[in-house]
Design an enzyme around this catalytic site. Structure first.
Site, short mmCIF file in Angstrom:
data_model
loop_
_atom_site.label_atom_id
_atom_site.label_comp_id
_atom_site.label_asym_id
_atom_site.label_seq_id
_atom_site.Cartn_x
_atom_site.Cartn_y
_atom_site.Cartn_z
N LYS A 1 18.20 29.70 4.65
CA LYS A 1 17.68 30.22 5.98
C LYS A 1 17.66 29.10 6.77
O LYS A 1 17.04 27.85 6.92
CB LYS A 1 16.14 30.70 5.55
CG LYS A 1 15.20 30.83 7.01
CD LYS A 1 13.70 31.28 6.58
CE LYS A 1 13.23 31.25 8.08
NZ LYS A 1 11.57 31.67 7.79
N LYS B 1 3.99 34.37 17.46
CA LYS B 1 3.12 33.55 16.65
C LYS B 1 2.09 33.04 17.82
O LYS B 1 2.39 32.96 19.10
CB LYS B 1 4.06 32.42 16.12
CG LYS B 1 4.72 32.81 14.88
CD LYS B 1 5.42 31.34 14.38
CE LYS B 1 6.19 31.60 13.25
NZ LYS B 1 5.37 32.27 12.15
N ASP C 1 11.95 25.72 10.76
CA ASP C 1 12.40 26.74 10.10
C ASP C 1 13.83 27.00 9.58
O ASP C 1 14.27 27.90 9.06
CB ASP C 1 11.70 28.11 11.08
CG ASP C 1 11.49 29.09 10.27
OD1 ASP C 1 11.20 28.92 9.08
OD2 ASP C 1 11.25 30.23 10.53
N ASP D 1 8.21 38.89 12.92
CA ASP D 1 8.07 37.26 12.26
C ASP D 1 8.43 37.39 10.83
O ASP D 1 8.51 35.89 10.43
CB ASP D 1 6.71 37.00 12.60
CG ASP D 1 6.34 35.54 12.60
OD1 ASP D 1 7.37 34.86 12.61
OD2 ASP D 1 5.05 34.89 12.50
N GLU E 1 11.28 37.40 9.65
CA GLU E 1 12.77 37.29 9.95
C GLU E 1 13.50 36.30 9.02
O GLU E 1 14.83 36.98 8.79
CB GLU E 1 13.16 36.96 11.24
CG GLU E 1 12.91 35.07 11.39
CD GLU E 1 11.71 34.44 10.99
OE1 GLU E 1 10.72 34.99 10.87
OE2 GLU E 1 11.78 33.33 10.40
N ARG F 1 13.61 36.54 5.71
CA ARG F 1 14.31 37.58 4.81
C ARG F 1 15.36 38.52 5.06
O ARG F 1 16.55 38.65 4.35
CB ARG F 1 13.00 38.51 4.20
CG ARG F 1 12.43 39.33 4.96
CD ARG F 1 11.11 39.86 4.56
NE ARG F 1 9.99 38.56 4.64
CZ ARG F 1 8.79 38.76 4.33
NH1 ARG F 1 8.31 39.77 3.99
NH2 ARG F 1 7.77 37.93 4.56
N1 BES Z 1 9.03 30.57 9.07
C1 BES Z 1 7.80 31.26 8.66
C2 BES Z 1 7.03 30.91 7.52
C3 BES Z 1 6.47 29.60 7.57
C4 BES Z 1 5.06 29.48 8.03
C5 BES Z 1 7.10 28.36 7.38
C6 BES Z 1 4.41 28.33 8.12
C7 BES Z 1 6.47 27.07 7.74
C8 BES Z 1 5.19 26.98 7.82
C9 BES Z 1 8.01 32.92 8.60
O1 BES Z 1 9.31 33.32 9.32
C10 BES Z 1 7.14 33.64 8.95
O2 BES Z 1 6.78 33.78 9.94
N2 BES Z 1 6.52 34.30 7.91
C11 BES Z 1 5.52 35.29 7.98
C12 BES Z 1 5.69 36.45 7.17
C13 BES Z 1 4.60 37.56 7.70
C14 BES Z 1 4.59 38.08 8.83
C15 BES Z 1 4.84 38.66 6.70
C16 BES Z 1 4.00 34.53 7.64
O3 BES Z 1 4.26 33.73 6.48
O4 BES Z 1 3.08 34.58 8.23
ZN ZN Z 2 10.72 31.79 9.99
MN MN Z 3 8.58 34.20 11.30
#
Ligand code: BES
Ligand code: ZN
Ligand code: MN
Length: 483
Positions: free
Chosen positions: A248, A260, A271, A330, A332, A334
């Site tokens: 990713k 966010k 990321d 968010d 994204e 996946r």
């Molecule tokens: N890049 C983030 C995950 C992340 C969070 C990485 C903190 C490193 C530190 C990912 O794209 C994301 O935003 N995931 C969301 C998913 C949710 C919207 C289902 C999350 O983990 O809140």
């Molecule tokens: Zn992300």
């Molecule tokens: Mn995200």
């Protein structure tokens, strides 16, 4: 950092720091014993005691470094001890570090040198005003060993590993205005000088392939999305079935329209750490001329809110033909992996695919910052990853892929949706990717907690980008798939 291996009998240079690695409970002598008694130094793992060199020691200062109990001391212990020694004296003003290990054979000496190389990593290219006394002064490390030739030979592949991890850490540390997808792809393309084959697909090519899932994420950014395919064909039979890695590479994740919160959003520059680990793996495989055929694919995008951005409610059509209802922009990562993983199995028919991604905040809730999560449809692959992770000190914990949770990402209007309920969020994310593996043996490493360490709890990882994944993948490839 210049690394040298020297005979144990050679005297340390006058202007050096001498680090003596000692076991817990072993009696010290003279001034060292006196200093230890006056400071609660016991030789426990990670302890250091920095003293002025006593009479009879040919160095400017002496550092005692605890290696813990002898039974538990191994190559990783030598590496950590040497890294702790470096950290203790890096700002001393001295320029040479001399390391003496309890079992200073070739392997341990080489691993100690690796420890110093990793600990000495810095990302300081954007600092213009750092005071001289805040900059590390140690530029040369001598590791004393009973087997100089053995250590030199053992260190060659580890030097390639250290170079690769520095490359990964640099990518992860770069600010997002500098490292956007096209620039990132350029830096990977430049690795052709190592002997890698690198192909870069832009948006027109991905559109032709039908990658509506990956392209959906990038459509709100003025930066063009990229898919980079790296190949290393080091096996005797260049046409032998490859193994594959996918990463990713979200160069910045604002969350998109599902934006966010402002606090800590700057962290989302890293990321793309999953992709950077995959690039680092290819770097080390090429650097040490590994006898194996490997494909690596990274999906590089920027997730931005914009008039052109994808929305919650949109339906994307992935390259697999499966449609995805976007619930949260968010989620994204996946969506990027869905097309990258599908493309990987479709084009290369690999033995297996391992993907790495900073995929979910939920994995941090589950496992904290030391352990990454391993989700896999294949016990042998998962076992190989976990074994390698333990040897390399990049711990990994197996997580479940329960079939009964899969329906949580069924959608009312499309084949699936991109998020499920909050509980078990890392699992749903993994189950989503699984739908794009087409049954190929696969493992997904969620490295959201381990890619960036602040504060770091490991002497070989300075605060910031850890480079997590490069070592463990390199080890697994070396032990299980090279021949
Ligand atoms: N890049 C983030 C995950 C992340 C969070 C990485 C903190 C490193 C530190 C990912 O794209 C994301 O935003 N995931 C969301 C998913 C949710 C919207 C289902 C999350 O983990 O809140
Ligand atoms: Zn992300
Ligand atoms: Mn995200």
């Amino acid at each position: 950092m210049d690394i040298e291996f020297v005979a144990a009998s050679a005297a340390p240079p006058a202007n050096s720091a001498l680090a003596r690695v000692v076991f817990e409970g072993v009696a010290l002598e003279g001034a060292a014993a006196q200093a230890a008694a006056a400071s609660r130094f016991t030789g426990a793992k990670g302890q250091t005691l920095d003293i002025l060199a006593p009479a009879g020691v040919d160095a400017a200062r002496l550092v005692l470094v605890g290696a813990g109990k002898p039974e538990a001391y191994d190559a990783l212990g030598a590496e950590h001890a040497a890294a702790s020694a470096y950290n203790a004296v890096k700002l001393s003003g001295l320029t040479t570090l001399r390391v003496e290990l309890p079992n200073g054979g070739g392997v341990n000496a080489a691993r100690a040198a690796l420890g110093v190389r990793l600990a000495a990593y810095r990302f300081d290219k954007y600092r213009t005003k750092e005071a001289a006394e805040k900059k590390p002064s140690i530029t040369r490390t001598q590791v004393a060993t009973t087997n100089v030739d053995g250590a030199i030979a053992d260190f060659a592949p580890l030097a390639a590993l250290a170079d690769a991890m520095s490359f990964t850490r640099d990518l992860v540390s770069e600010p997002p205005n500098v490292l956007y997808p096209v620039e990132y792809a350029r830096r990977v393309k430049a690795l052709e000088s190592l002997g890698l084959e690198v192909e870069v697909l832009g948006e027109p090519e991905m559109l032709k392939l039908g990658m509506g899932s990956l392209l959906g994420v990038g459509q709100g950014s003025i930066r063009e999305s990229q898919l980079v395919v790296m190949r290393w064909n080091g096996a005797a039979d260049k046409a032998a079935q490859p193994i594959a890695f996918v990463g990713k590479g979200v160069c910045f994740d604002t969350g998109g329209i599902s934006i966010k919160p402002a606090d800590g959003m700057e962290d989302m520059k890293w990321d793309m750490a999953g992709s950077a680990a995959v690039v680092g793996l290819m770097h080390v495989l090429a650097g040490r001329k590994a006898k194996v055929n490997v494909v690596a694919i990274v999906g590089l995008v920027e997730n931005m809110p914009d008039g052109a951005a994808y929305r919650p409610g949109d339906v994307l059509t992935s390259m697999s033909g499966q449609t995805i209802e976007v619930i949260n922009t968010d989620a994204e990562g996946r969506l990027v992996l869905a097309d990258a993983v599908w493309y990987c199995q479709d084009r290369f028919k690999p033995k297996f695919i391992v993907d790495l991604a900073t995929l979910t905040g939920a994995i941090i809730v589950s496992l904290g910052h030391d352990l990454a999560g391993c989700f896999s449809n294949n016990d042998e692959l998962a076992g190989n990853l976990i074994a390698a992770s333990n040897t390399e000190g990049e711990p990994l914990w197996r997580m479940p892929l329960p079939a009964q949770y899969d329906k949580n990402i069924d959608s009312m209007i499309a084949d699936m949706k991109n998020t499920g309920p909050r509980p078990g969020g890392s699992i749903t994310a993994a189950l989503f990717i699984q739908r794009f593996t087409n049954g190929v043996p696969w493992a997904h490493l969620d490295i959201a907690g381990t890619a960036w360490r602040k504060p770091s709890t490991n002497p070989t990882i300075p605060d910031g980008a850890s480079g997590y994944g490069v070592r463990l993948l390199n080890r697994m490839v070396q032990e299980k798939y090279e021949g």
